[in-house]
Design an enzyme around this catalytic site. Structure first.
Site, PDB file in Angstrom:
ATOM      1  N   HIS A 127       0.877  -1.192   0.005  1.00  0.00           N
ATOM      2  CA  HIS A 127       0.022   0.122   0.030  1.00  0.00           C
ATOM      3  C   HIS A 127       0.779   1.281  -0.032  1.00  0.00           C
ATOM      4  O   HIS A 127       1.370   1.638   1.065  1.00  0.00           O
ATOM      5  CB  HIS A 127      -0.884   0.170   1.286  1.00  0.00           C
ATOM      6  CG  HIS A 127      -2.020   1.030   1.335  1.00  0.00           C
ATOM      7  ND1 HIS A 127      -2.389   1.639   2.618  1.00  0.00           N
ATOM      8  CD2 HIS A 127      -2.330   2.010   0.389  1.00  0.00           C
ATOM      9  CE1 HIS A 127      -3.256   2.516   2.283  1.00  0.00           C
ATOM     10  NE2 HIS A 127      -3.177   2.934   1.004  1.00  0.00           N
ATOM     11  N   GLU A 139       2.998   0.287   3.146  1.00  0.00           N
ATOM     12  CA  GLU A 139       2.633  -0.405   4.459  1.00  0.00           C
ATOM     13  C   GLU A 139       2.396  -1.847   3.728  1.00  0.00           C
ATOM     14  O   GLU A 139       1.689  -1.925   2.538  1.00  0.00           O
ATOM     15  CB  GLU A 139       0.878   0.334   4.631  1.00  0.00           C
ATOM     16  CG  GLU A 139       0.442  -0.414   5.832  1.00  0.00           C
ATOM     17  CD  GLU A 139      -0.932   0.315   6.031  1.00  0.00           C
ATOM     18  OE1 GLU A 139      -1.703   0.750   5.187  1.00  0.00           O
ATOM     19  OE2 GLU A 139      -1.221   0.379   7.272  1.00  0.00           O
ATOM     20  N   ASN A 177      -5.471   3.864   7.214  1.00  0.00           N
ATOM     21  CA  ASN A 177      -6.666   3.910   7.025  1.00  0.00           C
ATOM     22  C   ASN A 177      -7.438   3.766   8.207  1.00  0.00           C
ATOM     23  O   ASN A 177      -8.866   4.603   8.271  1.00  0.00           O
ATOM     24  CB  ASN A 177      -7.124   3.505   5.665  1.00  0.00           C
ATOM     25  CG  ASN A 177      -6.651   4.299   4.530  1.00  0.00           C
ATOM     26  OD1 ASN A 177      -6.754   5.514   4.710  1.00  0.00           O
ATOM     27  ND2 ASN A 177      -6.701   3.607   3.529  1.00  0.00           N
TER      28      ASN A 177
HETATM   29  N1  CAA Z   1       5.504  13.681  -7.949  1.00  0.00           N
HETATM   30  C1  CAA Z   1       6.706  14.149  -7.557  1.00  0.00           C
HETATM   31  N2  CAA Z   1       6.974  15.054  -6.658  1.00  0.00           N
HETATM   32  C2  CAA Z   1       5.867  15.707  -5.941  1.00  0.00           C
HETATM   33  C3  CAA Z   1       4.662  15.648  -6.387  1.00  0.00           C
HETATM   34  C4  CAA Z   1       4.361  14.556  -7.384  1.00  0.00           C
HETATM   35  N3  CAA Z   1       2.892  14.131  -7.495  1.00  0.00           N
HETATM   36  N4  CAA Z   1       3.915  16.309  -5.700  1.00  0.00           N
HETATM   37  C5  CAA Z   1       4.678  16.928  -4.823  1.00  0.00           C
HETATM   38  N5  CAA Z   1       6.046  16.703  -5.101  1.00  0.00           N
HETATM   39  C6  CAA Z   1       7.062  17.215  -4.444  1.00  0.00           C
HETATM   40  C7  CAA Z   1       7.368  18.948  -4.892  1.00  0.00           C
HETATM   41  O1  CAA Z   1       8.090  18.744  -6.005  1.00  0.00           O
HETATM   42  C8  CAA Z   1       8.250  19.068  -3.669  1.00  0.00           C
HETATM   43  O2  CAA Z   1       9.688  18.556  -3.976  1.00  0.00           O
HETATM   44  P1  CAA Z   1      10.873  19.412  -2.784  1.00  0.00           P
HETATM   45  O3  CAA Z   1      10.778  18.739  -1.540  1.00  0.00           O
HETATM   46  O4  CAA Z   1      12.079  18.620  -3.460  1.00  0.00           O
HETATM   47  O5  CAA Z   1      10.746  20.892  -3.140  1.00  0.00           O
HETATM   48  C9  CAA Z   1       7.505  18.448  -2.329  1.00  0.00           C
HETATM   49  O6  CAA Z   1       6.931  17.165  -3.025  1.00  0.00           O
HETATM   50  C10 CAA Z   1       6.629  19.175  -1.677  1.00  0.00           C
HETATM   51  O7  CAA Z   1       5.544  19.448  -2.801  1.00  0.00           O
HETATM   52  P2  CAA Z   1       5.262  21.199  -2.836  1.00  0.00           P
HETATM   53  O8  CAA Z   1       6.325  22.032  -2.415  1.00  0.00           O
HETATM   54  O9  CAA Z   1       4.567  21.423  -4.262  1.00  0.00           O
HETATM   55  O10 CAA Z   1       3.952  21.203  -1.934  1.00  0.00           O
HETATM   56  P3  CAA Z   1       3.824  20.936  -0.353  1.00  0.00           P
HETATM   57  O11 CAA Z   1       5.152  21.192   0.472  1.00  0.00           O
HETATM   58  O12 CAA Z   1       2.607  21.555  -0.237  1.00  0.00           O
HETATM   59  O13 CAA Z   1       3.734  19.236  -0.150  1.00  0.00           O
HETATM   60  C11 CAA Z   1       2.293  17.277  -0.556  1.00  0.00           C
HETATM   61  C12 CAA Z   1       2.762  18.836  -1.164  1.00  0.00           C
HETATM   62  C13 CAA Z   1       3.726  16.494  -0.373  1.00  0.00           C
HETATM   63  C14 CAA Z   1       1.373  16.805  -1.180  1.00  0.00           C
HETATM   64  C15 CAA Z   1       2.218  17.709   1.194  1.00  0.00           C
HETATM   65  O14 CAA Z   1       0.973  18.492   1.046  1.00  0.00           O
HETATM   66  C16 CAA Z   1       1.736  16.354   1.904  1.00  0.00           C
HETATM   67  O15 CAA Z   1       2.437  15.697   2.343  1.00  0.00           O
HETATM   68  N6  CAA Z   1       0.315  16.146   2.016  1.00  0.00           N
HETATM   69  C17 CAA Z   1      -0.189  14.996   2.695  1.00  0.00           C
HETATM   70  C18 CAA Z   1      -0.177  13.777   1.791  1.00  0.00           C
HETATM   71  C19 CAA Z   1      -0.652  12.547   2.593  1.00  0.00           C
HETATM   72  O16 CAA Z   1      -1.216  12.575   3.738  1.00  0.00           O
HETATM   73  N7  CAA Z   1      -0.807  11.558   1.914  1.00  0.00           N
HETATM   74  C20 CAA Z   1      -1.496  10.389   2.351  1.00  0.00           C
HETATM   75  C21 CAA Z   1      -2.652  10.271   1.822  1.00  0.00           C
HETATM   76  S1  CAA Z   1      -3.508   8.678   2.323  1.00  0.00           S
HETATM   77  C22 CAA Z   1      -3.157   7.721   1.006  1.00  0.00           C
HETATM   78  O17 CAA Z   1      -2.589   8.193  -0.089  1.00  0.00           O
HETATM   79  C23 CAA Z   1      -3.335   6.346   1.066  1.00  0.00           C
HETATM   80  C24 CAA Z   1      -4.836   5.919   0.939  1.00  0.00           C
HETATM   81  O18 CAA Z   1      -4.964   4.597   1.352  1.00  0.00           O
HETATM   82  C25 CAA Z   1      -5.937   7.100   1.242  1.00  0.00           C
END
Ligand code: CAA
Length: 238
Positions: A127, A139, A177
């Protein structure tokens, strides 16, 4: 999530066949991968040559049959058991003997998915979290019959992808989750009951608990359909 998973495997040097239901979806996935690789190039995290090499390793396809004898699959279709099991039967028919069939399910029973193939010992939950290229966690969920070898290979593969594996047993919602979705649901209740505005609910969790996104923004980011599907699995399972 499938495009993010293909992105990470290809960047780490694996040959990837990206299977989508329609050609337009496969083209869209490749465009998303190229855009996210460009973002990593712009940040200096990946060289332009690595980006080109990663893209050249991804072959779009419309069926697992186009990758006969593959050794490892990660399924990432929507959270519907009948869809998962039908995809697993297709994967089972095309795989090399002994291949591992992993599911990126966010909450469904790995044991139940595994029951759809000839050898359930080769099925495991792998996951990933969104955005897959950024989030460090994988995970890993063992079904009742998952073999030790399947678990070890999947764990080592996660490390090769630059991720940190965490093991969970096959309980509804696993760890991620089971903890995350009730929190998101409570944030939705706070909004519904008028405790606060959506902005302030998110601000409390961002600044008060150092979450990178507030729970309501995160719910939209994950997709409300996925959140609901997971909550239904938790409701039925518990
Ligand atoms: N691909 C590659 N790189 C990416 C990316 C993508 N899709 N999205 C963001 N990045 C990179 C950016 O380039 C940036 O890189 P650097 O650290 O080298 O500068 C870094 O990630 C941070 O991105 P941003 O500066 O654009 O934006 P941010 O600081 O606001 O971060 C985020 C964005 C990483 C999404 C952050 O908001 C975050 O961690 N959010 C929470 C995400 C989370 O909780 N995910 C789990 C969800 S649950 C799940 O997925 C599973 C499920 O079963 C539901």
């Amino acid at each position: 999530m499938g495009s993010g998973i293909a992105h990470v495997f290809a960047l780490k040097g694996f040959e990837v066949t990206l299977v989508e239901a329609k050609k337009e979806l496969a083209d869209k996935a490749l465009a998303v991968i190229a855009k996210n690789l460009d973002r990593q190039v712009a940040k200096g995290a990946v060289t332009a040559a690595d980006k080109d090499a990663a893209l050249s390793r991804i072959k779009p396809a419309l069926s697992p049959k186009e990758a006969p004898g593959f050794q490892f699959a990660v399924e990432a279709v929507s959270e519907r058991m009948e869809l998962k099991t039908s995809v697993f039967r297709e994967l089972d028919a095309a795989a090399a003997p002994g291949a591992i069939l992993a599911t990126n399910t966010s909450s469904l029973s790995v044991t139940e998915i595994a029951a759809s193939v000839k050898d359930p010992s080769r099925v495991i939950g792998m996951h990933f979290m969104n955005p897959v290229p950024v989030m460090k966690l994988v995970e890993i969920i063992r079904g009742l019959q998952t073999s030790d070898e399947t678990y070890q290979v999947t764990r080592e593969l996660s490390l090769k992808l630059g991720k940190t594996p965490a093991a969970a047993k096959d309980f509804p919602g696993f760890i991620s989750n089971r903890v995350l979705m009730p929190m998101i649901n409570e944030a939705i209740y706070c909004l519904m009951e008028g405790v606060s505005t959506k902005e302030d609910i998110d601000t409390v969790m961002k600044l008060g608990m150092a979450h990178p996104m507030g729970p309501l923004q995160l719910a939209d980011y994950i997709g409300l359909d996925v959140c609901l599907a997971v909550m239904e699995v938790l409701h039925q399972g518990f």
